[in-house]
Design a protein around this motif. Structure first.
Motif, PDB file in Angstrom:
ATOM      1  N   LEU A  74      12.139  16.321  -4.948  1.00 18.73           N
ATOM      2  CA  LEU A  74      11.477  15.160  -4.044  1.00 18.73           C
ATOM      3  C   LEU A  74      11.178  13.790  -4.798  1.00 18.73           C
ATOM      4  O   LEU A  74      10.788  13.792  -5.914  1.00 18.73           O
ATOM      5  CB  LEU A  74      10.284  15.580  -3.456  1.00 18.73           C
ATOM      6  N   ASN A  75      11.861  12.671  -4.182  1.00 22.92           N
ATOM      7  CA  ASN A  75      11.769  11.447  -5.175  1.00 22.92           C
ATOM      8  C   ASN A  75      10.935  10.501  -4.431  1.00 22.92           C
ATOM      9  O   ASN A  75      10.070   9.620  -4.848  1.00 22.92           O
ATOM     10  CB  ASN A  75      13.384  10.922  -5.036  1.00 22.92           C
ATOM     11  N   ASP A  76      10.866  10.518  -3.072  1.00 23.42           N
ATOM     12  CA  ASP A  76       9.914   9.575  -2.333  1.00 23.42           C
ATOM     13  C   ASP A  76       8.951   9.900  -1.583  1.00 23.42           C
ATOM     14  O   ASP A  76       8.781  10.912  -0.650  1.00 23.42           O
ATOM     15  CB  ASP A  76      11.006   8.957  -1.211  1.00 23.42           C
ATOM     16  N   LEU A  77       7.758   9.399  -2.138  1.00 21.91           N
ATOM     17  CA  LEU A  77       6.468  10.137  -2.053  1.00 21.91           C
ATOM     18  C   LEU A  77       5.728   9.044  -1.258  1.00 21.91           C
ATOM     19  O   LEU A  77       4.091   9.098  -1.237  1.00 21.91           O
ATOM     20  CB  LEU A  77       5.757  10.728  -3.107  1.00 21.91           C
ATOM     21  N   ASP A  78       6.245   7.819  -0.748  1.00 28.43           N
ATOM     22  CA  ASP A  78       5.684   6.978  -0.328  1.00 28.43           C
ATOM     23  C   ASP A  78       4.830   7.244   0.868  1.00 28.43           C
ATOM     24  O   ASP A  78       3.856   6.825   1.536  1.00 28.43           O
ATOM     25  CB  ASP A  78       6.420   5.767   0.545  1.00 28.43           C
ATOM     26  N   ASP A  79       5.302   8.211   1.877  1.00 27.39           N
ATOM     27  CA  ASP A  79       4.780   8.596   3.165  1.00 27.39           C
ATOM     28  C   ASP A  79       4.641  10.065   3.227  1.00 27.39           C
ATOM     29  O   ASP A  79       5.216  10.680   4.011  1.00 27.39           O
ATOM     30  CB  ASP A  79       5.724   7.984   4.240  1.00 27.39           C
ATOM     31  N   ILE A  80       3.736  10.764   2.503  1.00 30.65           N
ATOM     32  CA  ILE A  80       3.435  12.060   2.432  1.00 30.65           C
ATOM     33  C   ILE A  80       1.795  12.159   2.816  1.00 30.65           C
ATOM     34  O   ILE A  80       0.960  12.398   2.045  1.00 30.65           O
ATOM     35  CB  ILE A  80       3.644  12.709   1.336  1.00 30.65           C
ATOM     36  N   PRO A  81       1.332  11.681   4.042  1.00 29.59           N
ATOM     37  CA  PRO A  81      -0.165  12.015   4.284  1.00 29.59           C
ATOM     38  C   PRO A  81      -0.582  13.312   4.153  1.00 29.59           C
ATOM     39  O   PRO A  81       0.078  14.321   4.310  1.00 29.59           O
ATOM     40  CB  PRO A  81      -0.160  11.486   5.614  1.00 29.59           C
ATOM     41  N   GLU A  82      -2.051  13.434   4.049  1.00 24.14           N
ATOM     42  CA  GLU A  82      -2.606  14.844   3.818  1.00 24.14           C
ATOM     43  C   GLU A  82      -3.080  15.366   5.320  1.00 24.14           C
ATOM     44  O   GLU A  82      -3.447  14.535   5.936  1.00 24.14           O
ATOM     45  CB  GLU A  82      -3.851  14.554   2.940  1.00 24.14           C
ATOM     46  N   VAL A  83      -2.967  16.818   5.360  1.00 27.71           N
ATOM     47  CA  VAL A  83      -3.640  17.220   6.602  1.00 27.71           C
ATOM     48  C   VAL A  83      -4.617  18.136   5.956  1.00 27.71           C
ATOM     49  O   VAL A  83      -4.392  18.812   4.940  1.00 27.71           O
ATOM     50  CB  VAL A  83      -2.778  17.830   7.435  1.00 27.71           C
ATOM     51  N   GLN A 135       0.762  -1.342  -0.045  1.00 29.84           N
ATOM     52  CA  GLN A 135      -0.041  -0.049   0.001  1.00 29.84           C
ATOM     53  C   GLN A 135       0.764   1.230  -0.018  1.00 29.84           C
ATOM     54  O   GLN A 135       0.486   2.430  -0.511  1.00 29.84           O
ATOM     55  CB  GLN A 135      -0.911   0.095   1.305  1.00 29.84           C
ATOM     56  N   ASP A 136       1.882   1.228   0.818  1.00 30.51           N
ATOM     57  CA  ASP A 136       2.812   2.443   0.716  1.00 30.51           C
ATOM     58  C   ASP A 136       3.409   2.628  -0.670  1.00 30.51           C
ATOM     59  O   ASP A 136       3.478   3.705  -1.238  1.00 30.51           O
ATOM     60  CB  ASP A 136       4.072   2.169   1.542  1.00 30.51           C
ATOM     61  N   PHE A 137       3.725   1.499  -1.507  1.00 29.13           N
ATOM     62  CA  PHE A 137       4.506   1.506  -2.870  1.00 29.13           C
ATOM     63  C   PHE A 137       3.163   2.123  -3.770  1.00 29.13           C
ATOM     64  O   PHE A 137       3.605   3.117  -4.549  1.00 29.13           O
ATOM     65  CB  PHE A 137       4.879   0.417  -3.141  1.00 29.13           C
ATOM     66  N   LEU A 138       2.031   1.418  -3.575  1.00 32.25           N
ATOM     67  CA  LEU A 138       1.093   2.117  -4.424  1.00 32.25           C
ATOM     68  C   LEU A 138       0.632   3.598  -4.248  1.00 32.25           C
ATOM     69  O   LEU A 138       0.230   4.306  -5.059  1.00 32.25           O
ATOM     70  CB  LEU A 138      -0.182   1.270  -4.243  1.00 32.25           C
ATOM     71  N   HIS A 139       0.746   4.019  -2.882  1.00 32.72           N
ATOM     72  CA  HIS A 139       0.389   5.385  -2.598  1.00 32.72           C
ATOM     73  C   HIS A 139       1.388   6.340  -3.213  1.00 32.72           C
ATOM     74  O   HIS A 139       1.066   7.415  -3.672  1.00 32.72           O
ATOM     75  CB  HIS A 139       0.533   5.514  -1.219  1.00 32.72           C
ATOM     76  N   GLY A 140       2.650   6.045  -3.164  1.00 36.84           N
ATOM     77  CA  GLY A 140       3.803   6.595  -3.859  1.00 36.84           C
ATOM     78  C   GLY A 140       3.666   6.799  -5.300  1.00 36.84           C
ATOM     79  O   GLY A 140       3.817   7.869  -5.928  1.00 36.84           O
ATOM     80  N   VAL A 141       3.314   5.644  -5.833  1.00 37.49           N
ATOM     81  CA  VAL A 141       2.871   5.808  -7.151  1.00 37.49           C
ATOM     82  C   VAL A 141       1.654   6.670  -7.598  1.00 37.49           C
ATOM     83  O   VAL A 141       1.828   7.598  -8.470  1.00 37.49           O
ATOM     84  CB  VAL A 141       2.773   4.321  -7.931  1.00 37.49           C
ATOM     85  N   GLU A 142       0.813   6.595  -6.686  1.00 36.55           N
ATOM     86  CA  GLU A 142      -0.321   7.587  -7.083  1.00 36.55           C
ATOM     87  C   GLU A 142      -0.106   9.038  -6.777  1.00 36.55           C
ATOM     88  O   GLU A 142      -0.474   9.911  -7.455  1.00 36.55           O
ATOM     89  CB  GLU A 142      -1.455   6.935  -6.071  1.00 36.55           C
TER      90      GLU A 142
END
Length: 359
Positions: free
Chosen positions: A244-253, A141-148
């Motif tokens: 910025l390269n790694d977008l796996d863990d950038i949640p929304e506020v 899910q982290d990987f897919l989130h990063g792709v999205e």
């Protein structure tokens, strides 16, 4: 004056309705082009449960290409949605999908590995790419989130360029200088000029500003629990900018919707992290359920420490630091509400740049 017949009224009404529809269609196409690249074609898959298709929805891409031309560069020299252009290419090309990746991409040596993905150097028609694969199914899910997130954030130069994707494979632009984890060594080797270092810091501020004002809401850099790990989320371009390269863990506020975040969900002690990220009950054992959530101001707290590292101790860095003192002092306010927004920080950085390094 001749009386107006019912037939004329109907014809006039139809003409006005047609003009209104055409106008709305044009409005819909142009701004939505910036978002459609984030749409994912998802199908069922026996292994993962999801199957990422590596191209945008065809009818959307066709309309965008017809509107702007897939081989033409848009604003800031960026390609239109659903396409890419590497530094070694003359024109924009549609994102690569499963067939193109299978037929034309050659994987070479492994260059990095993290908890979520392994990264390899690869080639496609003579062009060098970064080829990423999922490392561990637990982080699917982290990987897919990063792709999205990559799909949704392509219309900016502050995010690594997407080249294509297929299932749990991701292709992005390759940067020879690699991760900003090594930025100190890179700058020591390539430049001792304080102006260059300030521009590197500017690119970091611009990336944070983009995340906090992204097309998919205010995003927080959760995967930045210490200085070097925060920098490892970026790559260094040939002209010494950070992207910025790694977008796996950038949640929304979203404070208006009462949406906040808690990063890592563990006892964070490092002073690099904002006070609100640390356990507030000193004499009691850590319990995640009692830990208050927070917002994007944790990124603002970290700016002075990152920038100090980027400026280093070269000739003139003390002068730059003295000019940044006031805005950095505000960034380090213990109360997050008293810290400036990324927009305010960027505006101040631009003012100082124009004063110290006029064109």
């Amino acid at each position: 004056m001749h009386p107006v017949s019912a037939r004329h009224v109907v014809i006039l009404s139809l003409i006005l309705l047609l003009l209104h529809l055409l106008h709305n269609l044009r409005i819909w196409l142009v701004p939505h082009a910036n978002h459609q690249s984030g749409l994912l074609h998802v199908e069922k898959d026996d292994i993962w449960g999801l199957n990422f298709q590596g191209t945008a929805i065809p009818d959307v891409v066709d309309e965008v290409e017809e509107w702007q031309g897939v081989d033409k560069l848009g604003e800031w020299g960026l390609c239109p949605p659903g396409s890419f252009r590497l530094a070694t290419m003359e024109t924009c090309t549609p994102w690569l999908g499963c067939k193109e990746i299978s037929d034309d991409v050659t994987v070479q040596t492994k260059i990095a590995q993290g908890a979520v993905k392994k990264i390899y150097k690869a080639t496609w028609r003579g062009h060098t790419l970064a080829y990423s694969n999922l490392s561990n199914t637990a982080y699917l899910q982290d990987f897919l989130h990063g792709v999205e997130m990559l799909w949704n954030m392509q219309q900016t130069s502050h995010i690594v360029q997407l080249v294509g994707s297929c299932n749990t494979t991701l292709l992005t632009e390759y940067y020879r200088l690699g991760s900003a984890f090594h930025i100190k060594a890179i700058l020591d080797r390539t430049s001792s000029d304080v102006r260059t270092r300030f521009n590197v810091a500017m690119s970091y501020i611009e990336a944070i500003h983009f995340l906090h004002n992204s097309p998919v809401g205010t995003r927080v850099m959760c995967d930045s629990y210490n200085l070097l790990h925060a920098l490892s989320q970026f790559l260094v371009t040939e002209d010494l900018r950070l992207v910025l390269n790694d977008l796996d863990d950038i949640p929304e506020v979203n404070p208006e919707e009462n949406v906040f975040v808690k990063c890592k969900r563990k006892h964070i002690k490092s002073p690099f992290n904002a006070p609100e990220q640390r356990w507030p009950f000193e004499n009691e054992p850590f319990e995640d359920s009692r830990m208050p959530p927070y917002d994007e101001k944790i990124d603002i707290w970290k700016i002075p420490l990152v920038v100090r590292h980027l400026l280093g101790k070269v000739n003139g860095s003390d002068v730059v630091s003295s000019h940044l003192f006031q805005v950095h002092q505000r960034c380090r306010k213990r109360d997050p509400k008293q810290r400036p927004s990324a927009t305010v920080v960027l505006k101040e950085y631009k003012r100082i740049r124009n004063m110290l390094f006029p064109e």
